[in-house]
Design an enzyme around this catalytic site. Structure first.
Site, PDB file in Angstrom:
ATOM      1  N   ASP A 235      -0.551   0.021  17.519  1.00 24.86           N
ATOM      2  CA  ASP A 235       0.552   0.430  16.644  1.00 24.86           C
ATOM      3  C   ASP A 235       1.903   0.519  17.371  1.00 24.86           C
ATOM      4  OD1 ASP A 235       2.261   1.846  14.899  1.00 24.86           O
ATOM      5  OD2 ASP A 235       0.587   2.958  14.046  1.00 24.86           O
TER       6      ASP A 235
ATOM      7  N   SER B  30       4.828  -1.062  12.512  1.00 20.11           N
ATOM      8  CA  SER B  30       3.588  -0.685  11.835  1.00 20.11           C
ATOM      9  C   SER B  30       3.625  -1.166  10.380  1.00 20.11           C
ATOM     10  CB  SER B  30       3.396   0.829  11.944  1.00 20.11           C
ATOM     11  OG  SER B  30       2.086   1.205  11.604  1.00 20.11           O
TER      12      SER B  30
END
Length: 285
Positions: free
Chosen positions: A161, A39
């Site tokens: 993500d 991320s």
């Protein structure tokens, strides 16, 4: 270059802590041979490999509204995203804060970017060593938080993500077996994730009803995260890994206050400076 694996947790704007820590390492010309970013950690990872201290900080901490990457809730309905991902992964690297693709692609550092495959629900550890557009698309996928960002198609497959499936890839680092591991977290000591509420789970089920494996990963995320933290703390206690984590209250994951973000960034920088000699001793054992 040190033979070691650097593992970088995400956390959206909490990633400025990592930016500070890495900026200090880059000033010391300290580079590891392997980096795994998740991320926001993926943005920090590529900035580290491209050897651009200060760049990720400047991207994450914005004073100029013209270059802000927040749409806000008013535009959320129209854009289907709370953040202007085109700004972050197109205008920033190609116009506003130029990314040094040449240095990145020429680097001997192996860099893996963690994404979550929406079809399988599993983490994938992706790399790119020549295609500028694909590299930024992978980073974009890794940073696309569920519900507030759309899925990102990479090679025809939808991703979100990376933290949904593997928030802290210490097991991946152990599997690679590339010397010792250095982990930079963005949460305080002892942090554990709570299970999502029933209402939140229902929200995910409605939003991603076509992706049952993704829903399973999201619902089980706290269980996997907390199990990983237990392993990480055990490894740390045994002196097998080096861990840097914030020791002051963290910022929120969508923090916009300039001073708060700069304070958290500076905390990462100073803490790495303070613990640098300890890191060197760890690597010399």
């Amino acid at each position: 270059m040190v033979k070691a694996t650097l593992v970088l947790e995400g956390g959206a704007t909490r990633g400025v802590f990592t930016s500070g820590a890495l900026d200090y390492l880059m000033e010391k010309d300290f580079y590891t041979s392997y980096v795994i970013g998740v991320s926001a950690g993926s943005c920090n990872a590529v900035g580290y490999v491209s050897k651009q201290p200060g760049r990720t900080r400047d991207c994450m901490i914005q004073k100029d509204k013209e270059y802000s990457y927040y749409y806000g809730f008013r535009k959320f309905i129209k854009e289907k995203s709370l953040m202007d991902m085109d700004m972050v992964f197109d205008r920033y690297p190609n116009e506003i804060y130029p990314f040094d693709y040449d240095t990145y692609f020429a680097s001997d550092i192996e860099c893996e970017i963690v994404t979550t495959n929406c079809v399988t629900g599993r983490a994938e550890y992706m790399t790119e060593d020549s295609d500028k557009q694909r590299l930024m698309k992978i980073c974009r996928a890794s940073c696309s938080m569920p519900l507030i960002c759309p899925m990102v198609n990479v090679d025809g497959i939808p991703y979100l993500d990376g933290g949904l499936a593997d928030s802290i890839p210490i097991e991946r680092a152990m599997e690679i077996g590339n010397g010792k591991s250095i982990v930079i977290l963005t949460r305080n000591p002892g942090y554990r994730k709570k299970m999502p509420s029933r209402a939140t789970v229902q929200l995910y089920r409605r939003a991603y009803k076509k992706y049952p494996n993704l829903i399973r990963s999201i619902v089980n995320r706290s269980i996997v995260y907390n199990r990983t933290m237990k392993l990480l703390e055990q490894q740390e206690a045994e002196g097998k890994i080096f861990v840097l984590r914030p020791l002051i209250p963290t910022v929120s994951r969508l923090e916009k206050d300039y001073d708060a973000l700069m304070h958290f960034y500076e905390h990462g920088y100073r803490l790495m400076r303070k613990q640098y000699d300890e890191l060197m001793r760890f690597l010399e054992k």
